[in-house]
Design a protein around this motif. Structure first.
Motif, mmCIF file in Angstrom:
data_model
loop_
_atom_site.group_PDB
_atom_site.id
_atom_site.type_symbol
_atom_site.label_atom_id
_atom_site.label_comp_id
_atom_site.label_asym_id
_atom_site.label_seq_id
_atom_site.Cartn_x
_atom_site.Cartn_y
_atom_site.Cartn_z
ATOM 1 N N VAL A 198 0.822 -1.199 0.000
ATOM 2 C CA VAL A 198 0.000 0.000 0.000
ATOM 3 C C VAL A 198 0.862 1.258 0.000
ATOM 4 C CG1 VAL A 198 -0.301 0.287 2.496
ATOM 5 C CG2 VAL A 198 -2.115 0.973 0.969
ATOM 6 N N PHE A 199 2.003 1.222 0.678
ATOM 7 C CA PHE A 199 2.886 2.388 0.663
ATOM 8 C C PHE A 199 3.646 2.510 -0.656
ATOM 9 C CE2 PHE A 199 2.521 2.406 5.376
ATOM 10 C CZ PHE A 199 2.143 3.731 5.510
ATOM 11 N N GLY A 200 3.643 1.436 -1.439
ATOM 12 C CA GLY A 200 4.253 1.500 -2.756
ATOM 13 C C GLY A 200 3.357 2.132 -3.804
ATOM 14 N N ASN A 201 2.101 2.404 -3.433
ATOM 15 C CA ASN A 201 1.152 3.016 -4.372
ATOM 16 C C ASN A 201 1.183 4.536 -4.192
ATOM 17 O OD1 ASN A 201 -1.082 3.972 -5.785
ATOM 18 N ND2 ASN A 201 -2.347 2.205 -5.271
ATOM 19 N N PRO A 202 1.724 5.291 -5.148
ATOM 20 C CA PRO A 202 1.837 6.745 -4.966
ATOM 21 C C PRO A 202 0.493 7.451 -4.869
ATOM 22 C CG PRO A 202 2.377 6.125 -7.224
ATOM 23 C CD PRO A 202 2.247 4.849 -6.456
ATOM 24 N N GLN A 203 -0.573 6.812 -5.335
ATOM 25 C CA GLN A 203 -1.889 7.434 -5.282
ATOM 26 C C GLN A 203 -2.390 7.605 -3.854
ATOM 27 O OE1 GLN A 203 -3.505 8.542 -7.944
ATOM 28 N NE2 GLN A 203 -2.035 7.781 -9.435
ATOM 29 N N VAL A 204 -2.005 6.696 -2.967
ATOM 30 C CA VAL A 204 -2.567 6.717 -1.609
ATOM 31 C C VAL A 204 -1.506 6.735 -0.520
ATOM 32 C CG1 VAL A 204 -4.728 5.572 -2.274
ATOM 33 C CG2 VAL A 204 -2.759 4.190 -1.605
ATOM 34 N N ARG A 205 -0.237 6.789 -0.895
ATOM 35 C CA ARG A 205 0.843 6.694 0.090
ATOM 36 C C ARG A 205 0.709 7.752 1.177
ATOM 37 N NH1 ARG A 205 5.766 7.605 -3.019
ATOM 38 N NH2 ARG A 205 5.442 5.470 -3.745
#
Length: 418
Positions: A222-229
């Motif tokens: 989840v932290f690898g997703n720049p949309q929601v980090r």
């Protein structure tokens, strides 16, 4: 549908209620239950965080086991774990350890209390599995209504738990823990007798690979997703701050104002009532009127104001100030939690929803086991009000993360008329 009978809904509802009730009965009384063993904030914080740590580590496995072996055996195991954990906790705080020569002054009682909390946390997958039962027995068009039972059970648990704990705690502080264990035992008996298996054999799936069950790997995704980090970091920090200062809240009431179990539990009763009203009836109209972004920032402001009020309370005006403060805290939390989840959801397309939203529970658990020990250490070393100032600082950081939008995207400020 044959399985959609009242007893199935009743067992699922009772399991959800028991999940919240056991925790909300015991948590406000922890400093009083620990009084004969320790009075420092570090131990209290570690004990409060140990439950969340075990839950964080084992919840993914509990969910996978229910998909593989069925709901009933997993729920039975989880509720049995609650009975064992609460029973061991109740037994430990009921024994006069000073009267036992070989145990007096030893670490045995605290060790047993930590074991009890860890057992309860390991078996804390009851809510997720009971929710899966509701999904199994409800057609898609009726699932929203069925899932409404989750909110009702949680709200009722947060109200009944402190109320029962406060009333019984006035008689004897160990009685509420015994009651929690008895309720869990009744829950287990009813699940074994009344709950049918709702997950058919043909729908079961194999256990995922071990790597996929590791909670840290889920958080890395989840932290690898720049949309929601950025929003997920805000979500984690919010629960770290909130669970940190609430872990030492009753200890602060006890030591700063001389409050007993009744007043301490009453403060949490106010939290339960206000949070239930906000999330159960007000959140929908408020979102339509103001939007999730503004409500998240407004809710953070309310939580910060509540923390400030607590630090300003004096023994002469403690009841009025503290009860106002915890009501404001509950209002703020009731706004932040659902709105921040919604902001994460809106940043994703449909293909990314499941993984990211599922990881939010892991982030909540991670914040819930890191926050209390940090707050307890601050309480002992920096002063009684330091956990609240630490919480205010973290919440200010959360507000900056939410207000700043996301890199490469438009500001999340709602459009006019939204």
């Amino acid at each position: 549908m044959r399985l959609s009978r009242p007893s199935t809904y009743f067992c699922a509802f009772l399991t959800l209620l028991n999940d919240r009730l056991g925790e909300s009965i015991v948590f406000p009384l922890l400093p009083f239950l620990l009084a004969s063993f320790t009075s420092n904030g570090r131990t209290l914080g570690l004990l409060a965080g140990s439950y969340a740590l075990a839950q964080f580590a084992f919840t993914p496995l509990i969910g996978a086991l229910s998909d593989r072996y069925g709901r009933k055996p997993v729920i039975s195991f989880c509720v049995a774990g609650s009975v064992l954990g609460l029973g061991l906790f109740a037994l430990t705080v009921s024994i006069n350890w000073q009267a036992i020569p070989w145990a007096a002054g030893s670490s045995i009682p605290l060790t047993l209390l930590f074991i009890a909390r860890l057992i309860d946390g390991v078996s804390g997958g009851t809510a997720a599995t009971a929710s899966a039962v509701l999904a199994d027995i409800s057609p898609p068009e009726k699932r929203a209504k069925a899932f409404g039972l989750i909110g009702v059970a949680f709200g009722l648990g947060f109200i009944l738990g402190p109320a029962l704990g406060g009333l019984l705690g006035r008689i004897n502080v160990t009685l509420p823990v015994l009651l929690a264990a008895v309720i869990a035992a009744i829950n287990l008996a009813l699940v074994l007798v009344l709950l049918p298996e709702t997950h058919p054999i043909e729908a079961r799936i194999s256990l995922p690979r071990r790597r996929e069950l590791q909670p840290l790997s889920q958080l890395a995704k989840v932290f690898g997703n720049p949309q929601v980090r950025r929003l997920c970091l805000a979500f984690f920090l919010f629960f770290m701050a909130f669970n940190g200062f609430t872990a030492v809240l009753v200890l602060y009431f006890k030591q700063a104002f001389g409050w007993g179990p009744g007043l301490a539990a009453a403060a949490f009763l106010v939290v339960g009532v206000v949070a239930t009203v906000v999330q159960g009836g007000l959140i929908g109209p408020l979102v339509k009127r103001f939007g999730e972004w503004r409500l998240t920032l407004g809710g953070l402001g309310l939580v910060i104001c509540g923390c400030l009020l607590i630090t300003l309370a004096q023994a002469s005006n403690a009841q009025g100030v503290v009860f106002s403060a915890v009501a404001i805290l509950a209002m703020g939390t009731g706004l932040v939690t659902p709105c921040l989840r919604s902001l994460v959801s809106r940043r994703l397309d449909d293909s990314g929803q499941g993984a990211a939203l599922g990881s939010l529970q892991g982030l909540q658990s991670a914040g819930s086991f890191i926050g209390p020990p940090v707050a307890g250490l601050a309480y002992d070393t920096l002063g009684r009000t330091s956990p609240f100032w630490l919480g205010i600082s973290l919440l200010a950081g959360v507000a900056l993360l939410v207000a700043g939008g996301l890199p490469g995207q438009e500001s999340p400020t709602p459009k006019a008329g939204s």
